[in-house]
Structure formats: C-alpha cells, structure tokens
Scaffold this active site. Structure first.
Site, mmCIF file in Angstrom:
data_model
loop_
_atom_site.group_PDB
_atom_site.id
_atom_site.type_symbol
_atom_site.label_atom_id
_atom_site.label_comp_id
_atom_site.label_asym_id
_atom_site.label_seq_id
_atom_site.Cartn_x
_atom_site.Cartn_y
_atom_site.Cartn_z
ATOM 1 N N HIS A 61 0.820 -1.224 0.000
ATOM 2 C CA HIS A 61 0.000 0.000 0.000
ATOM 3 C C HIS A 61 0.851 1.270 0.000
ATOM 4 O O HIS A 61 0.315 2.371 -0.089
ATOM 5 C CB HIS A 61 -1.046 -0.026 1.123
ATOM 6 N N GLU B 31 23.144 10.130 5.150
ATOM 7 C CA GLU B 31 22.074 9.691 4.250
ATOM 8 C C GLU B 31 22.593 9.215 2.902
ATOM 9 O O GLU B 31 23.594 9.718 2.400
ATOM 10 C CB GLU B 31 21.084 10.851 3.993
ATOM 11 N N ASP C 99 0.089 -7.589 1.776
ATOM 12 C CA ASP C 99 0.512 -6.179 1.711
ATOM 13 C C ASP C 99 2.042 -6.105 1.790
ATOM 14 O O ASP C 99 2.618 -5.751 2.821
ATOM 15 C CB ASP C 99 -0.147 -5.411 2.871
ATOM 16 N N GLY D 127 1.900 6.504 8.661
ATOM 17 C CA GLY D 127 3.234 6.933 8.239
ATOM 18 C C GLY D 127 4.331 5.961 8.647
ATOM 19 O O GLY D 127 5.463 6.075 8.194
ATOM 20 N N SER E 149 3.840 2.823 8.090
ATOM 21 C CA SER E 149 3.574 1.740 7.148
ATOM 22 C C SER E 149 4.801 1.274 6.388
ATOM 23 O O SER E 149 5.641 2.082 6.000
ATOM 24 C CB SER E 149 2.559 2.205 6.114
ATOM 25 N N GLY E 150 4.853 -0.027 6.183
ATOM 26 C CA GLY E 150 5.965 -0.609 5.424
ATOM 27 C C GLY E 150 7.199 -0.831 6.266
ATOM 28 O O GLY E 150 8.087 -1.583 5.882
HETATM 29 N N1 ARG Z 1 -1.808 2.219 7.151
HETATM 30 C C1 ARG Z 1 -1.008 3.043 7.991
HETATM 31 C C2 ARG Z 1 0.013 3.793 7.156
HETATM 32 O O1 ARG Z 1 -0.175 3.888 5.972
HETATM 33 C C3 ARG Z 1 -0.375 2.247 9.093
HETATM 34 C C4 ARG Z 1 -1.353 1.958 10.128
HETATM 35 C C5 ARG Z 1 -0.838 1.145 11.232
HETATM 36 N N2 ARG Z 1 -1.749 1.332 12.291
HETATM 37 C C6 ARG Z 1 -1.637 0.819 13.506
HETATM 38 N N3 ARG Z 1 -2.526 1.121 14.371
HETATM 39 N N4 ARG Z 1 -0.635 0.031 13.807
HETATM 40 O O2 ARG Z 1 0.934 4.409 7.646
#
Ligand code: ARG
Length: 271
Positions: free
Chosen positions: A75, A99, A121, A216, A218-219
């Site tokens: 995603h 960096e 995902d 944020g 995520s991943g």
């Molecule tokens: N989908 C979210 C993102 O794009 C991450 C969500 C994770 N949420 C959580 N409660 N652990 O950053």
C-alpha cells in the site's frame, strides 16, 4: 494509563524543549508517530529507510534486504516516478551527512495484494544503484519461509510516522516501541478484528493499548530476534486497547522475496 506518566513528565521538560533538547521525546506523546515509544540512538536501526515523494515528503518506511532491494508494504506504492528512498537517515528534516538517496528502478507489489482486505501487503523495490553498507547502513535479516512468531514474544517496530500535527521546527527523528505478538485467535475475535486477519498477517500490541505503530509507519519493520517478521500494514486507530497493530507476516513471503530478488526475469516486471 501507560502513556499518562510520560505525558505528565512532559511539562517538566518544556524548558528543555525551548532549548530544542529532548524535544522528540515529548513530541512523540502528542503526535501520531510511533505511539508510546522513544527515540533510539541515532543510526541504531541501520536497515530502515524512509520512502519519500520526489519532493522529500516522508510517507512510508521500509527495510534494506539486499544491496539493491528494499522491502515495504504494497500500500506504499506511489508509482515509480514519485518515489525516493533514503537510507542512513535519523532526523528527517536535517542533513546529517549519513544519508544515501536512491531512485527506484522498479516496484514489485505482491501479485496477490488486495487493497480491500489488505492481504499480501508486501512490495519489493529495486534500487537504481546499490547501497553502500557502512556504520549507518546495513541489511536486515529475514525469517525463513513459514516460521511463526509465538504470541507474547516481544518485538520492536520503528518508524518516522506522521508529521501532520503542528510539530514546529522540531526535527522528527526515528522512533521505536517494543510490542508483544498477539495470537491470531485473539486478534480475529469478535471483540477485535472479527475474522479480518488472514494467515498472511500478524498482530502486535498490549491489551492495555497505548503503544503502537501509526499512520506513516507503514511498510516499516517489526523486528523479532533480529529478523524482520512484520511490516506495518493496517489497524484501527492507533494504540487502541481493543485493536492491536496488524503487520504483514514476512515469513509467509520469504520464498517470493528470494525468487523475486534472484530471478533473472526481475527486469521484465516494470511498473
Ligand atoms: N496504514 C497506515 C500507514 O499507511 C499504518 C497503520 C498502522 N496502524 C496501527 N494502528 N498500527 O501508515
């Protein structure tokens, strides 16, 4: 409850905040970054990368798994032309001299990724140039195919999370939090995610809430015993006692990762 102690400690630190010292420790309590965590020492998580727009806006995390490859969530796919990968970073808004910046050569989201169910995902990003491994940048070990992680085992998730709140000029440094694995049975119960957790997902969090990954992150990597077992995927709010964070179960994709990286056909998948 867990978070209330550091919240109360924060006013004592406001004078220090004025000096911009320890600011990040307070900030994490009022911003939806990694929730309930702390700033690890700089460059201690050497395999984490920040995925940014071509304008330098952070939107996701990822992990270096090979000198040419980054592992992240599907995603986080913003299109190959909109993305930049930054390794060796700590304070996002500052140039620290550690960096390394990369453009993606290609993005390979898992063919079974489903954005409605969040199943599979996971995505691999091939870099245009190899990373330089040094004191600030190294590769993350992965779990073997289908190796589970037992409920209760404590893992660690790191990320830069959202900076959308009014954080002022405070540099948003990396944050990290330790979380126990929650059994899929519990995570799938009617009091929690009611059957939406597939075998390609794992849950982590405290039954009291307060500590979690958030928007944020995520991943980014959920690391257990030094290996990336999970990728921050989804949730319901952040730090809610009823809803642990949901992570992509990396061990379910180890074969796909190796095949993708070592396959000579990789260059045919251009996105
Ligand atoms: N989908 C979210 C993102 O794009 C991450 C969500 C994770 N949420 C959580 N409660 N652990 O950053």
């Amino acid at each position: 409850m867990l978070a209330s102690i550091p919240v109360m400690a924060c006013p004592l630190l406001w004078t220090l905040v004025l000096l911009k010292v320890f600011a990040a420790d307070c900030q994490v309590l009022v911003q939806p970054r990694i929730v309930g965590g702390y700033a690890p020492s700089p460059n201690s998580v050497k395999y984490i990368v920040s995925l940014q727009t071509s304008k330098g806006q952070h939107f996701c995390g990822g992990s270096l798994v090979h000198k040419y490859w980054v592992l992240t969530a599907a995603h986080c796919n913003m299109g190959v032309d909109q993305m930049m990968i930054v390794a060796g970073d700590y304070a996002l808004g500052l140039y620290e001299g550690t960096e390394q910046y990369f453009k993606p050569h290609s993005l390979i989201p898992h063919p079974l990724y489903n954005k409605t169910t969040n199943n599979a995902d996971i995505m691999l990003i091939k870099l245009r140039a190899p990373i330089d491994q040094n004191r600030y940048v190294s590769l993350a070990p992965l779990p073997r195919q289908n190796t589970g992680v037992l409920p209760g085992r404590v893992c660690r998730v790191s990320g830069w999370g959202s900076t959308s709140h009014s954080g002022g000029e405070i540099p948003p440094t990396l944050h990290t939090v330790k979380l126990p694995i929650v059994s899929t049975a519990k995570c799938n119960s009617s009091e929690s995610f009611s059957g939406n957790i597939t075998s390609n997902m794992i849950c982590a969090g405290y039954s009291t809430g307060g500590k979690d990954a958030c928007k944020g992150d995520s991943g980014g990597p959920l690391v257990c015993d030094g290996r990336v077992y999970g990728l921050v995927s989804w949730g319901n709010g952040c730090g809610d006692a009823r809803f642990p964070g949901v992570y992509t179960a990396v061990s379910r994709f180890r074969r796909w990762i190796d095949q993708t990286i070592y396959s000579s056909f990789t260059r045919c998948y251009k996105h």
